[in-house]
Each structure stands twice: as C-alpha cells, then as structure tokens.
Design a protein around this motif. Structure first.
Motif, mmCIF file in Angstrom:
data_model
loop_
_atom_site.group_PDB
_atom_site.id
_atom_site.type_symbol
_atom_site.label_atom_id
_atom_site.label_comp_id
_atom_site.label_asym_id
_atom_site.label_seq_id
_atom_site.Cartn_x
_atom_site.Cartn_y
_atom_site.Cartn_z
ATOM 1 N N PRO A 136 50.892 44.604 33.953
ATOM 2 C CA PRO A 136 51.975 45.570 34.208
ATOM 3 C C PRO A 136 52.758 45.869 32.935
ATOM 4 N N GLY A 137 53.001 47.146 32.681
ATOM 5 C CA GLY A 137 53.743 47.561 31.493
ATOM 6 C C GLY A 137 52.880 47.859 30.295
ATOM 7 N N ALA A 138 51.574 47.588 30.382
ATOM 8 C CA ALA A 138 50.681 47.808 29.248
ATOM 9 C C ALA A 138 50.673 49.275 28.840
ATOM 10 N N ALA A 139 50.735 49.509 27.520
ATOM 11 C CA ALA A 139 50.664 50.873 26.977
ATOM 12 C C ALA A 139 49.573 50.895 25.923
ATOM 13 N N ILE A 140 48.365 50.497 26.335
ATOM 14 C CA ILE A 140 47.277 50.361 25.383
ATOM 15 C C ILE A 140 46.204 51.420 25.615
ATOM 16 N N GLU A 141 45.594 51.813 24.515
ATOM 17 C CA GLU A 141 44.407 52.657 24.552
ATOM 18 C C GLU A 141 43.247 51.809 24.048
ATOM 19 N N LEU A 179 46.351 50.258 20.082
ATOM 20 C CA LEU A 179 44.960 50.678 20.181
ATOM 21 C C LEU A 179 44.107 49.430 20.055
ATOM 22 N N ILE A 180 43.291 49.166 21.057
ATOM 23 C CA ILE A 180 42.409 48.003 21.045
ATOM 24 C C ILE A 180 40.970 48.480 20.881
ATOM 25 N N VAL A 181 40.266 47.876 19.921
ATOM 26 C CA VAL A 181 38.881 48.227 19.635
ATOM 27 C C VAL A 181 38.035 46.966 19.795
ATOM 28 N N TYR A 182 36.924 47.082 20.539
ATOM 29 C CA TYR A 182 36.065 45.914 20.705
ATOM 30 C C TYR A 182 34.658 46.343 21.096
ATOM 31 N N ALA A 183 33.730 45.390 21.041
ATOM 32 C CA ALA A 183 32.347 45.619 21.449
ATOM 33 C C ALA A 183 32.141 45.049 22.850
ATOM 34 N N ASP A 184 31.346 45.739 23.653
ATOM 35 C CA ASP A 184 31.270 45.415 25.073
ATOM 36 C C ASP A 184 30.557 44.110 25.403
ATOM 37 N N SER A 231 50.570 49.110 17.152
ATOM 38 C CA SER A 231 49.640 48.220 16.462
ATOM 39 C C SER A 231 48.207 48.596 16.809
ATOM 40 N N VAL A 232 47.291 48.191 15.926
ATOM 41 C CA VAL A 232 45.859 48.324 16.175
ATOM 42 C C VAL A 232 45.273 46.927 16.179
ATOM 43 N N ALA A 233 44.485 46.619 17.207
ATOM 44 C CA ALA A 233 43.928 45.284 17.355
ATOM 45 C C ALA A 233 42.414 45.368 17.505
ATOM 46 N N LEU A 234 41.682 44.825 16.527
ATOM 47 C CA LEU A 234 40.230 44.759 16.604
ATOM 48 C C LEU A 234 39.830 43.427 17.231
ATOM 49 N N SER A 235 39.174 43.472 18.369
ATOM 50 C CA SER A 235 38.636 42.283 19.037
ATOM 51 C C SER A 235 39.688 41.216 19.345
ATOM 52 N N PRO A 236 40.773 41.587 19.998
ATOM 53 C CA PRO A 236 41.785 40.591 20.350
ATOM 54 C C PRO A 236 41.347 39.783 21.572
ATOM 55 N N TRP A 295 44.718 57.705 14.926
ATOM 56 C CA TRP A 295 45.562 57.175 15.999
ATOM 57 C C TRP A 295 46.919 56.726 15.464
ATOM 58 N N LEU A 296 46.905 56.009 14.340
ATOM 59 C CA LEU A 296 48.170 55.551 13.749
ATOM 60 C C LEU A 296 49.040 56.740 13.327
ATOM 61 N N ALA A 297 48.426 57.775 12.798
ATOM 62 C CA ALA A 297 49.184 58.939 12.350
ATOM 63 C C ALA A 297 49.895 59.628 13.498
ATOM 64 N N GLY A 298 49.362 59.472 14.696
ATOM 65 C CA GLY A 298 49.967 60.112 15.849
ATOM 66 C C GLY A 298 51.030 59.319 16.547
ATOM 67 N N ARG A 299 51.312 58.137 16.048
ATOM 68 C CA ARG A 299 52.310 57.315 16.721
ATOM 69 C C ARG A 299 53.712 57.637 16.230
#
Length: 212
Positions: free
Chosen positions: A176-181, A155-160, A130-135, A208-212
């Motif tokens: 623990p167990g997280a597999a996030i970029e 993949l998580i995308v957000y602003a700092d 999954s891709v998550a913008l600003s979760p 990123w999605l194409a590589g999953r």
C-alpha cells in the motif's frame, strides 16, 4: 572556428567523513551549471567504476553525478557494515545536495545498492525519486518495505528469472502506498549486468529520471 568548451573533469578523490570516522570516497562529475544531481550506489563485489555505462549518458543529459565506494569496497575499504552504510548514504546525500548548482536530487542503486537507494531516498527530504536495479525486500538486513510504502517515486528494473527480484518486486508492487514503475527484462542478469545486454537501458533510466 568554433571553440569547444572542454568537458568538466571529475573532482579527484572526493571524500567525506562517516559518523564513525571512516573516510568515504567517491567521484563527483559536475557539469558546471545548474541541474539535477544523482547519487549512485554500487552492488556487491564491485566499486564505483561499475556505473560507467550510466555515468556518460547522465552527464550528456545535464545531470551532475556522484558515484561512491561503499564501505568494504574500492577506495573506501574497511569492514562491510550495512547498518552503517545506510547512514553513509545519508551523509553522501547531504554532501551532494549542498554542492553549487544542484536544483534536484535523485538516487540510484544496483542490487544491495538498490536497497540503500530506496531506503535513502525515502529518508531524505527533497529526494525526487530513485532508480533501483534488482532490489529485494531484504538484503542483509536492509529492508525496503517501509521505503516503498512511503510513496516516494521509484523505477525498478530487474530480470524475470533473477533469484530474489523475481519474487520480491511483484510483492513490492502490492505494498500500500507504492509509487513504483517497473521495467522487466527476460533472463537472469542481475544489477549493472543488465547494461551488457540491453543497450537501451541507460537511455531509459536517464529519460525516466529527467521526467521526475
């Protein structure tokens, strides 16, 4: 003379029935062949049209795309109910996975939709990522800790400097167990607003999605 195949048109008013009987509406873009499919879930105060910056790049790269209106928004309308929305997500996932030619299933979401996508992908067998913008860790009772701990790639995308993600995403990385970029931008932009300033974002997500 070269004959161009016309681009496939979206199926009008795709609809399914929720477990409580409400009609749920979306738009499905089918490229006509075999390929991966992405379910996109929008953020608060928007509707499925907010995904326009990403739908085109996904389709151009062979993805089938389903964009839906969450309950309380767009064509689906009705009352907002985030507990029921989680079940709605699973029903949309079942519908999309059953469409002809779908050989891989993924999810994407923005803000509230990001939480729904993380939770939904972790709950659906065969969801590749999954891709998550600003979760966030908890948006209106939709919590993501267990989903992150499941180890499903995200993949998580957000602003700092975005209010909740700036604290919650670093905490997610420690689960623990997280597999996030994580892809971090400067500023306060939230969810799909990130597309306005960052022209490369859509391409980064598609790659990123194409590589999953």
């Amino acid at each position: 003379m070269t004959t161009l195949t016309p681009a496939p048109t979206p199926s009008p008013d795709v609809q399914i029935e929720a477990s409580d009987g409400r009609k749920l509406y979306g738009t499905y873009y089918d490229n006509g062949g075999d390929g991966p499919a992405v379910l996109l879930l929008h953020q608060l105060y928007t509707n499925r049209s907010s995904w326009t910056p990403l739908v085109g790049p996904l389709r151009e790269n062979g993805f089938k795309v389903l964009v839906v209106d969450l309950r309380g928004y767009g064509q689906t309308r009705g009352s907002i109910n985030w507990t029921q929305a989680q079940d709605d997500t699973l029903r949309w996932a079942e519908w999309l996975r059953g469409q002809p030619g779908v050989n891989k299933f993924l999810m994407g979401g923005s803000s509230m939709g990001a939480n729904l996508a993380l939770v939904g992908c972790a709950a659906v067998d065969g969801c590749a990522a999954s891709v998550a913008l600003s979760p966030g860790l908890n948006y209106f009772g939709v919590t993501t800790e267990s989903a992150i701990a499941s180890g499903r790639p995200a993949l998580i995308v957000y602003a700092d400097r975005d209010r909740y993600p700036k604290d919650d995403v670093p905490a997610m990385q420690e689960i623990p167990g997280a597999a996030i970029e994580v892809l971090v931008y400067e500023g306060r932009d939230h969810g799909v607003d990130l597309f306005r300033k960052h022209d490369e974002l859509a391409g980064a997500i598609v790659g990123w999605l194409a590589g999953r």
